[in-house]
Design a protein around this motif. Structure first.
Motif, short mmCIF file in Angstrom:
data_model
loop_
_atom_site.label_atom_id
_atom_site.label_comp_id
_atom_site.label_asym_id
_atom_site.label_seq_id
_atom_site.Cartn_x
_atom_site.Cartn_y
_atom_site.Cartn_z
N ARG A 17 -30.24 8.54 -29.49
CA ARG A 17 -29.38 9.21 -28.52
C ARG A 17 -30.33 8.96 -27.23
O ARG A 17 -29.79 8.77 -26.00
CB ARG A 17 -29.27 10.70 -28.53
CG ARG A 17 -28.40 11.24 -27.48
CD ARG A 17 -26.86 10.94 -27.34
NE ARG A 17 -26.41 11.25 -26.17
CZ ARG A 17 -25.53 11.01 -25.45
NH1 ARG A 17 -25.47 9.51 -25.20
NH2 ARG A 17 -25.11 11.42 -24.40
N LEU A 18 -31.76 8.79 -27.12
CA LEU A 18 -32.43 8.87 -26.22
C LEU A 18 -32.22 7.17 -25.75
O LEU A 18 -32.29 6.86 -24.49
CB LEU A 18 -33.75 9.01 -26.30
CG LEU A 18 -34.24 10.65 -26.27
CD1 LEU A 18 -35.74 10.81 -26.87
CD2 LEU A 18 -33.99 11.16 -24.92
N ALA A 76 -30.37 3.12 -21.91
CA ALA A 76 -29.62 1.92 -21.78
C ALA A 76 -28.51 2.35 -20.58
O ALA A 76 -28.31 1.28 -19.56
CB ALA A 76 -28.87 1.53 -22.86
N ARG A 77 -27.90 3.40 -20.71
CA ARG A 77 -26.83 3.73 -19.66
C ARG A 77 -27.45 4.05 -18.38
O ARG A 77 -26.74 3.35 -17.36
CB ARG A 77 -26.17 4.96 -20.13
CG ARG A 77 -25.02 5.35 -19.33
CD ARG A 77 -24.39 6.67 -19.72
NE ARG A 77 -24.90 7.71 -19.27
CZ ARG A 77 -25.08 8.74 -20.26
NH1 ARG A 77 -24.40 8.65 -21.35
NH2 ARG A 77 -25.94 9.60 -19.91
N THR A 78 -28.57 4.49 -18.14
CA THR A 78 -29.32 4.93 -17.11
C THR A 78 -29.62 3.42 -16.17
O THR A 78 -29.39 3.12 -15.15
CB THR A 78 -30.63 5.47 -17.15
OG1 THR A 78 -30.15 6.80 -17.53
CG2 THR A 78 -31.26 6.13 -15.87
N ALA A 79 -30.25 2.32 -17.04
CA ALA A 79 -30.36 1.18 -16.48
C ALA A 79 -29.37 0.41 -16.11
O ALA A 79 -29.57 -0.12 -14.86
CB ALA A 79 -31.29 0.19 -17.53
N ALA A 106 -28.70 -0.84 -12.38
CA ALA A 106 -28.41 -1.99 -11.93
C ALA A 106 -26.97 -2.34 -10.94
O ALA A 106 -27.15 -3.13 -10.10
CB ALA A 106 -28.54 -3.14 -13.22
N ALA A 107 -26.24 -1.42 -11.60
CA ALA A 107 -24.83 -1.74 -10.86
C ALA A 107 -25.10 -1.09 -9.49
O ALA A 107 -24.33 -1.41 -8.58
CB ALA A 107 -23.75 -0.71 -11.60
N LEU A 108 -25.86 -0.02 -9.11
CA LEU A 108 -25.76 0.71 -7.93
C LEU A 108 -26.69 0.06 -6.90
O LEU A 108 -26.37 0.15 -5.70
CB LEU A 108 -26.27 2.06 -7.98
CG LEU A 108 -25.11 3.09 -8.86
CD1 LEU A 108 -25.63 4.40 -9.02
CD2 LEU A 108 -23.75 3.25 -8.00
N LEU A 109 -27.88 -0.56 -7.43
CA LEU A 109 -28.95 -0.94 -6.48
C LEU A 109 -28.69 -2.60 -6.25
O LEU A 109 -28.12 -3.28 -7.11
CB LEU A 109 -30.36 -0.84 -7.13
CG LEU A 109 -30.54 0.48 -7.31
CD1 LEU A 109 -31.99 0.65 -8.27
CD2 LEU A 109 -30.96 1.08 -5.86
N LEU A 154 -36.67 -0.85 -7.30
CA LEU A 154 -36.14 0.01 -8.28
C LEU A 154 -35.09 -0.40 -9.12
O LEU A 154 -34.70 0.45 -10.02
CB LEU A 154 -35.49 1.35 -7.47
CG LEU A 154 -36.40 1.94 -6.34
CD1 LEU A 154 -35.63 2.96 -5.54
CD2 LEU A 154 -37.66 2.60 -7.26
N ARG A 155 -34.63 -1.57 -9.11
CA ARG A 155 -33.49 -2.22 -10.02
C ARG A 155 -34.31 -2.34 -11.48
O ARG A 155 -33.58 -2.31 -12.57
CB ARG A 155 -33.16 -3.52 -9.56
CG ARG A 155 -31.88 -3.85 -10.43
CD ARG A 155 -31.27 -4.97 -9.87
NE ARG A 155 -30.14 -5.51 -10.63
CZ ARG A 155 -29.05 -5.60 -10.42
NH1 ARG A 155 -28.28 -5.32 -8.92
NH2 ARG A 155 -27.94 -6.23 -11.19
N GLN A 156 -35.56 -2.60 -11.46
CA GLN A 156 -36.30 -2.99 -12.85
C GLN A 156 -36.45 -1.29 -13.81
O GLN A 156 -36.56 -0.44 -12.94
CB GLN A 156 -37.75 -3.22 -12.49
CG GLN A 156 -37.81 -4.42 -11.76
CD GLN A 156 -37.70 -5.86 -12.66
OE1 GLN A 156 -38.27 -5.48 -13.85
NE2 GLN A 156 -37.21 -6.83 -12.32
N SER A 157 -36.27 -1.48 -14.95
CA SER A 157 -36.26 -0.01 -15.58
C SER A 157 -37.78 0.28 -15.58
O SER A 157 -38.75 -0.64 -15.61
CB SER A 157 -36.01 -0.40 -16.99
OG SER A 157 -34.57 -0.66 -17.17
N PRO A 158 -38.12 1.75 -15.40
CA PRO A 158 -39.58 1.88 -15.66
C PRO A 158 -40.12 1.60 -16.96
O PRO A 158 -39.41 1.67 -17.90
CB PRO A 158 -39.65 3.62 -15.41
CG PRO A 158 -38.00 3.88 -15.67
CD PRO A 158 -37.24 2.67 -15.54
N PRO A 159 -41.53 1.55 -17.01
CA PRO A 159 -41.95 1.16 -18.37
C PRO A 159 -42.01 2.45 -19.08
O PRO A 159 -41.71 3.39 -18.96
CB PRO A 159 -43.63 0.87 -18.18
CG PRO A 159 -43.89 1.41 -16.79
CD PRO A 159 -42.44 1.59 -15.95
N ASP A 160 -41.55 2.11 -20.64
CA ASP A 160 -41.39 3.11 -21.40
C ASP A 160 -42.86 3.54 -21.92
O ASP A 160 -43.38 3.01 -22.41
CB ASP A 160 -40.58 2.29 -22.78
CG ASP A 160 -40.52 3.48 -23.87
OD1 ASP A 160 -40.55 4.85 -23.48
OD2 ASP A 160 -39.97 3.43 -25.12
#
Length: 111
Positions: free
Chosen positions: A72-73, A78-81, A85-88, A94-100
């Protein structure tokens, strides 16, 4: 047993469905053979060989629950990324995903 999260019905992996079914079947069989009822899934840990079966089922419940939470996480990340990407704009840093930073533990549950 309602606390054990069932896999969703949309595009879920068949292996996950089978695992869930096997887990619930094993728990139901244990409850029937040990005359367990009520909200406590397995009841108190019995002594002897029945205790070993209880340990095994408790570990299976823990591992299954952990896997469902991790899955689920991953979906949420994935949905957040995708939303980011769609909004920025394409050039936004900020379009890059933060490191896990989460490092899952591979220790087996102890009981």
């Amino acid at each position: 047993m309602e606390e054990i999260t069932a896999p969703g019905h949309d595009d879920e992996d068949e292996d996950e469905q089978r695992t869930y079914t096997r887990l619930l079947t094993a728990i139901s069989d244990y409850r029937r053979r040990h005359h367990r009822a009520g909200p406590d899934i397995l009841g108190p840990r019995p002594a002897g060989l029945d205790g070993e079966e209880w340990d095994h089922l408790t570990d299976a419940i823990d591992l299954y629950t952990h896997a469902r939470v991790q899955h689920r996480l991953e979906q949420i990340r994935a949905r957040t990324a995708a939303e980011r990407a769609a909004l920025l704009p394409p050039t936004s840093p900020l379009r890059q995903s933060p490191p896990d930073t989460h490092r899952p533990s591979h220790r087996s549950p102890t009981r």
